[in-house]
Structure formats: C-alpha cells, structure tokens
Write an enzyme that holds these catalytic residues in place. Structure first.
Site, PDB file in Angstrom:
ATOM      1  N   GLY A 142       0.977  -1.312  -0.023  1.00  0.00           N
ATOM      2  CA  GLY A 142       0.078   0.032   0.081  1.00  0.00           C
ATOM      3  C   GLY A 142       0.493   0.956   0.304  1.00  0.00           C
ATOM      4  N   GLN A 155      -2.178   7.387   0.909  1.00  0.00           N
ATOM      5  CA  GLN A 155      -1.458   8.631   1.770  1.00  0.00           C
ATOM      6  C   GLN A 155      -0.044   8.548   2.387  1.00  0.00           C
ATOM      7  OE1 GLN A 155      -4.052  10.315   4.829  1.00  0.00           O
ATOM      8  NE2 GLN A 155      -3.290  12.935   4.704  1.00  0.00           N
ATOM      9  N   ASP A 209       2.605  -2.080  -3.964  1.00  0.00           N
ATOM     10  CA  ASP A 209       0.796  -1.407  -4.660  1.00  0.00           C
ATOM     11  C   ASP A 209       0.683  -2.288  -5.395  1.00  0.00           C
ATOM     12  OD1 ASP A 209      -0.417   1.671  -3.241  1.00  0.00           O
ATOM     13  OD2 ASP A 209      -2.022   0.261  -4.336  1.00  0.00           O
ATOM     14  N   ILE A 210      -1.019  -2.179  -5.533  1.00  0.00           N
ATOM     15  CA  ILE A 210      -1.658  -2.743  -6.713  1.00  0.00           C
ATOM     16  C   ILE A 210      -2.093  -1.887  -8.184  1.00  0.00           C
ATOM     17  CG2 ILE A 210      -4.158  -2.112  -5.266  1.00  0.00           C
ATOM     18  CD1 ILE A 210      -5.060  -4.735  -6.379  1.00  0.00           C
ATOM     19  N   ARG A 211      -1.275  -0.581  -7.499  1.00  0.00           N
ATOM     20  CA  ARG A 211      -1.248   0.570  -8.401  1.00  0.00           C
ATOM     21  C   ARG A 211       0.087   0.939  -8.631  1.00  0.00           C
ATOM     22  NH1 ARG A 211      -2.501   5.286  -6.131  1.00  0.00           N
ATOM     23  NH2 ARG A 211      -2.996   5.438  -4.056  1.00  0.00           N
ATOM     24  N   TYR A 236     -15.359  -0.106   8.944  1.00  0.00           N
ATOM     25  CA  TYR A 236     -13.774   0.157   9.580  1.00  0.00           C
ATOM     26  C   TYR A 236     -13.311  -0.169  10.423  1.00  0.00           C
ATOM     27  CZ  TYR A 236      -9.443   2.844   9.023  1.00  0.00           C
ATOM     28  OH  TYR A 236      -8.361   3.787   9.015  1.00  0.00           O
ATOM     29  N   LYS A 286     -11.031  -3.011  12.260  1.00  0.00           N
ATOM     30  CA  LYS A 286      -9.925  -2.561  12.910  1.00  0.00           C
ATOM     31  C   LYS A 286      -9.683  -2.983  14.499  1.00  0.00           C
ATOM     32  CE  LYS A 286      -7.101  -0.310   9.636  1.00  0.00           C
ATOM     33  NZ  LYS A 286      -5.525  -1.158   9.627  1.00  0.00           N
TER      34      LYS A 286
HETATM   35  C1  AKB Z   1     -10.545   8.061   7.952  1.00  0.00           C
HETATM   36  O1  AKB Z   1     -11.542   8.910   8.259  1.00  0.00           O
HETATM   37  O2  AKB Z   1     -11.002   6.854   7.725  1.00  0.00           O
HETATM   38  C2  AKB Z   1      -9.455   7.741   8.711  1.00  0.00           C
HETATM   39  C3  AKB Z   1      -8.893   7.260  10.363  1.00  0.00           C
HETATM   40  C4  AKB Z   1      -9.358   7.922  10.751  1.00  0.00           C
HETATM   41  O3  AKB Z   1      -8.976   6.443  10.341  1.00  0.00           O
HETATM   42  N1  AKB Z   1      -8.900   8.580   8.218  1.00  0.00           N
END
Ligand code: AKB
Length: 316
Positions: free
Chosen positions: A9, A13, A35-37, A143, A147
C-alpha cells in the site's frame, strides 16, 4: 542488521511518505514499495517497486521471498467512508491482507510487522474526551469493526505465536504530498487545496465537530519510532492510542483565514457526520509516551503554515 522492508500500500497517503523516509534511513535498495497500482515517479524509481495485490497470499509471499524481506508495513486498507459503501469489500480487504502478513510472520518468513489501526476502533459508547487507551470499544462502522477485530488478532498472534507485531491507532492524517482517499477526516486535507484553488470550501462535517488529527511528519516519525523500539518496550500488542491535535472545522477555517482573509467556509454535513459523531474528540496517548517516548510536534498553526506553504509552491 539492516532490515529489508516491504511496504504494502506504498502509493497511498501514508505509504508514499513513509516509503521515502524509510529509504532515507535504511537505503533505497532495502525498502521495497508495493501496491496494487502504480504510484508517483519518485516512489517508483528511487528504489524497488512491485505490483502486489494484498489479498493474494501467494503474491505477497513471493514478493517477501524474492526480496528476502524481514519487516512488513501493511498499509493497504479501505477507510471509513468508502467502507460504508462497500462493507463486504472492506471486510475482505482489511482482514485477508492482515491474516496473510500475520501468517507469514507466524511461519517465520518475516520478523516484524507494522499494521495501522485507527481512532475508528472507538464508537458511540466510548468516552469521547481524552479517550483512554483501555476503554469501551463498540465501533459502528465496518472500517472500525475491521480495525477492532484486527487489533484482537494482532494481540493473539503475539501472545500465542510470538509474532512481533506493532500498531498505532492513527488519528486523521493531514499531508500535502498525496491525497487521502475515502476517509471521514479527509476534509482537513481538502480544505487547504480548496483554499488555494477557490478561496472557499464546503465542509461535509458540521462546524463544531472535534476530531483527533495529526500532521503526516508526526505520523511517519511515530511509525518509525515504534518499529525501532526494542521489542520489550512494546507492552501493548493490540494498538497504541496516538493523540496529536484536536480541532473542529471552524478552528481550521479560522487558521486558514489568517493566510487568506477572504476565505469562505460553509457546511453541508452528509453521511460522514454520523461517523465523526461516533469517534473521540481527543485521545489520551500517555501509554505511547511512556513505552516508546512518543510526543507530537505539530500544532494546528504549524501544520497550517506548512500545508499552505507547500501547496502554494506546488501550484505555481
Ligand atoms: C478515516 O477517516 O477513515 C481515517 C481514519 C481516522 O482512520 N482517516
């Protein structure tokens, strides 16, 4: 011994800046960007570069073996806002890539793993001010769930198999070199670009939404510091809170106005508001301070000066 590093990755960013810092420290040939790209010219030509799909175990393993990799930084992930649009894809990418790397470490193919967690592990039932290291964690985004789950697995692989995995809960990250993609905190990067291009910005969060944020140089330093620390100093094997700066859209717009007095900020909150409202306003990172001497350097003013100076000189 100089580590042989693989960053998966690397074109994103964090990856694009972390790769260059690691190359500076450990030598260009010792840091493989993957990376994939394809990424920017500098990243692809200053050292080895490989196209790697983080979800394909054989491809990741071949890359590790080909370059005799010792340390992997796994940065490929789908962030909070995009994750809400593609929940199963987010789960598949974020979890399968982590298992591939943890299993390579378990098998002894690699020695050390860095895997980023996020403030998204916290949820609406978490205390929002100065959020402690150990507290209620009921994330309400896909997400955040990936995590939180990932943190549990990192700790498990460390406890059961002795895998040397290290992790940080990144706050929102602000940088000028590479744009973030698909996050809830992205407004704090967009605002600087729009200030320079249009002298106005419509923010997708409301004016008093406080969130923990960090300038990229601090985040890169934290990442390199935690990976550099002796193993016995890393007492937390789930993930460390990392505080940085806490500010609202209104506060950042006031800082921008000091440079562009005509700058106009308006607010049109969308689905990302609910995500932001479920996250901490500020973070207690005393464990990171104590265990591996963490301290952030950039405040809102210094970050704004740096962002605008660099973006201005890029646009001429
Ligand atoms: C997001 O906004 O999803 C990320 C994070 C806080 O992990 N920047």
């Amino acid at each position: 011994m100089t580590p042989k590093i693989l960053i998966i990755g690397a074109c994103g960013q964090i990856g694009s800046e972390l790769t260059m810092s690691l190359r500076k420290t450990y030598g260009n040939t010792n840091v493989v960007a993957a990376d994939i790209r394809e990424g920017n010219e500098e990243l692809m030509t200053s050292g080895p570069f490989e196209i790697v799909n983080a979800m394909d175990y054989d491809v990741v393993r071949n890359c590790v073996e080909k370059h005799n990799i010792t340390d992997v930084y796994l940065l490929a992930a789908m962030l909070s806002a995009t994750g809400e649009k593609f929940p199963m894809k987010a789960w598949d990418l974020n979890m399968s890539s982590l298992f591939h790397v943890l299993n390579l470490a378990k098998e002894g193919l690699i020695k050390k793993v860095f895997w980023p967690s996020s403030i998204a592990v916290f949820g609406p039932t978490t205390p929002r001010e100065n959020t402690p290291q150990f507290t209620i964690m009921e994330p309400s985004t896909v997400y955040g769930i990936t995590k939180q789950t990932g943190e549990r697995w990192c700790e498990y692989y460390n406890n059961k198999y002795g895998v040397d995995v290290r992790s940080i809960r990144y706050p929102g990250l602000i940088s000028w070199k590479t744009l973030p993609g698909g996050g809830t905190t992205d407004y704090a990067v967009d605002i600087y670009h729009k200030a320079i291009q249009e002298n106005k910005y419509t923010c997708f969060l409301s004016e008093n939404t406080a969130l923990p944020m960090m300038y990229m140089d601090d985040a890169v330093r934290a990442t390199m510091d935690i990976m550099d620390a002796p193993s016995e100093a890393i007492k937390i094997r789930s993930s460390y809170n990392l505080g940085g700066i806490s500010f609202t859209p209104k506060m950042i717009s006031e800082e921008v106005k000091k440079h562009f007095p005509e700058f106009e900020m308006s607010y049109s909150p969308d689905f990302r508001q609910e995500i932001a409202d479920s996250w901490p306003k500020s973070i207690d990172d005393t464990s990171a301070q104590k265990d591996w001497n963490w301290n952030h350097e950039y405040d809102l003013k210094k970050m704004t000066n740096t962002m605008l100076e660099n973006l201005k000189s890029e646009s001429v």
